[in-house]
Motif scaffolding. Structure first.
Motif, short mmCIF file in Angstrom:
data_model
loop_
_atom_site.label_atom_id
_atom_site.label_comp_id
_atom_site.label_asym_id
_atom_site.label_seq_id
_atom_site.Cartn_x
_atom_site.Cartn_y
_atom_site.Cartn_z
N SER A 59 0.76 -1.32 0.10
CA SER A 59 -0.03 0.10 -0.04
C SER A 59 0.73 1.26 0.11
O SER A 59 0.53 2.33 -0.37
CB SER A 59 -0.99 -0.14 1.33
N LEU A 71 1.28 2.89 2.74
CA LEU A 71 0.91 3.78 3.82
C LEU A 71 1.54 3.23 5.05
O LEU A 71 2.31 2.32 5.03
CB LEU A 71 -0.52 3.41 4.12
N SER A 72 1.61 4.37 5.81
CA SER A 72 2.24 3.82 7.12
C SER A 72 1.20 2.91 7.90
O SER A 72 0.09 2.46 7.57
CB SER A 72 2.36 5.16 8.28
N GLN A 73 2.01 2.16 9.10
CA GLN A 73 1.20 1.12 9.66
C GLN A 73 0.02 1.82 10.15
O GLN A 73 -1.17 1.21 10.13
CB GLN A 73 1.86 0.56 10.75
N LYS A 74 -0.10 2.98 10.68
CA LYS A 74 -1.08 3.44 11.63
C LYS A 74 -2.16 3.79 10.40
O LYS A 74 -3.33 3.93 10.70
CB LYS A 74 -0.48 4.90 12.13
N GLU A 75 -1.92 4.65 9.33
CA GLU A 75 -2.96 4.86 8.21
C GLU A 75 -3.62 3.74 7.68
O GLU A 75 -4.74 3.81 7.53
CB GLU A 75 -1.97 5.54 7.12
N TRP A 76 -2.65 2.55 7.55
CA TRP A 76 -3.18 1.64 6.85
C TRP A 76 -4.37 0.98 7.82
O TRP A 76 -5.45 0.38 7.70
CB TRP A 76 -2.18 0.39 6.55
N CYS A 77 -4.10 0.86 9.15
CA CYS A 77 -5.07 0.28 10.32
C CYS A 77 -6.18 1.24 10.42
O CYS A 77 -7.20 0.50 10.36
CB CYS A 77 -4.28 0.02 11.51
N GLN A 78 -5.98 2.53 10.42
CA GLN A 78 -7.09 3.36 10.29
C GLN A 78 -8.11 3.02 9.21
O GLN A 78 -9.32 3.01 9.12
CB GLN A 78 -6.60 4.70 10.71
N GLU A 79 -7.44 2.97 8.12
CA GLU A 79 -8.37 2.84 6.64
C GLU A 79 -8.81 1.43 6.69
O GLU A 79 -10.25 1.30 6.13
CB GLU A 79 -7.26 2.48 5.52
N GLN A 110 -9.95 -0.30 9.47
CA GLN A 110 -10.43 -0.19 10.74
C GLN A 110 -9.96 -1.59 11.63
O GLN A 110 -10.88 -2.18 12.07
CB GLN A 110 -12.07 -0.22 10.64
N GLN A 137 -4.16 -1.11 15.74
CA GLN A 137 -2.89 -1.36 15.55
C GLN A 137 -2.24 -2.45 16.22
O GLN A 137 -1.27 -3.25 16.05
CB GLN A 137 -2.07 -0.01 15.86
#
Length: 109
Positions: A22, A24-32, A34, A37
């Protein structure tokens, strides 16, 4: 390992692969997606422990290459990592950067 656990492992293997692809950062990916983390981190650690050790290859210059390339500024050292990752380190690489790179790689080796 039962069938259900294998299914979970396969599911999380795919998700972790999707995360790496992706950008994305791990935080961004997890937020996207849901996903907490902490859950995602658990599966990354779990799969890292279960994977067999893969060799890490480093191509070092031969004595002949070193002798012939000293006038040009040195021969780069090439490190090959699993997953088609190649790192080339030139003669002008700052010592601090080289030390940091070696420290980081040794944490994963």
């Amino acid at each position: 390992m039962d069938k259900n656990e294998l299914t979970k492992t396969e599911f999380w293997t795919k998700r972790i692969q999707d995360f790496h692809e992706s950008g994305l950062s791990q935080k961004e990916w997890c937020q996207e997606h849901q996903i907490p983390q902490s859950t995602f981190g658990y599966w990354i650690r779990k799969q890292t422990k279960e994977q067999p050790d893969e060799p890490i290859f480093a191509k070092l210059p031969s004595q002949q290459e070193i002798s012939s390339d000293l006038s040009v500024g040195g021969v780069p050292v090439t490190i090959y990592l699993p997953g088609s990752i190649r790192i080339e380190i030139g003669a002008g690489c700052p010592v601090g950067l080289m030390a940091s790179l070696i420290h980081t790689l040794s944490a994963y080796a």
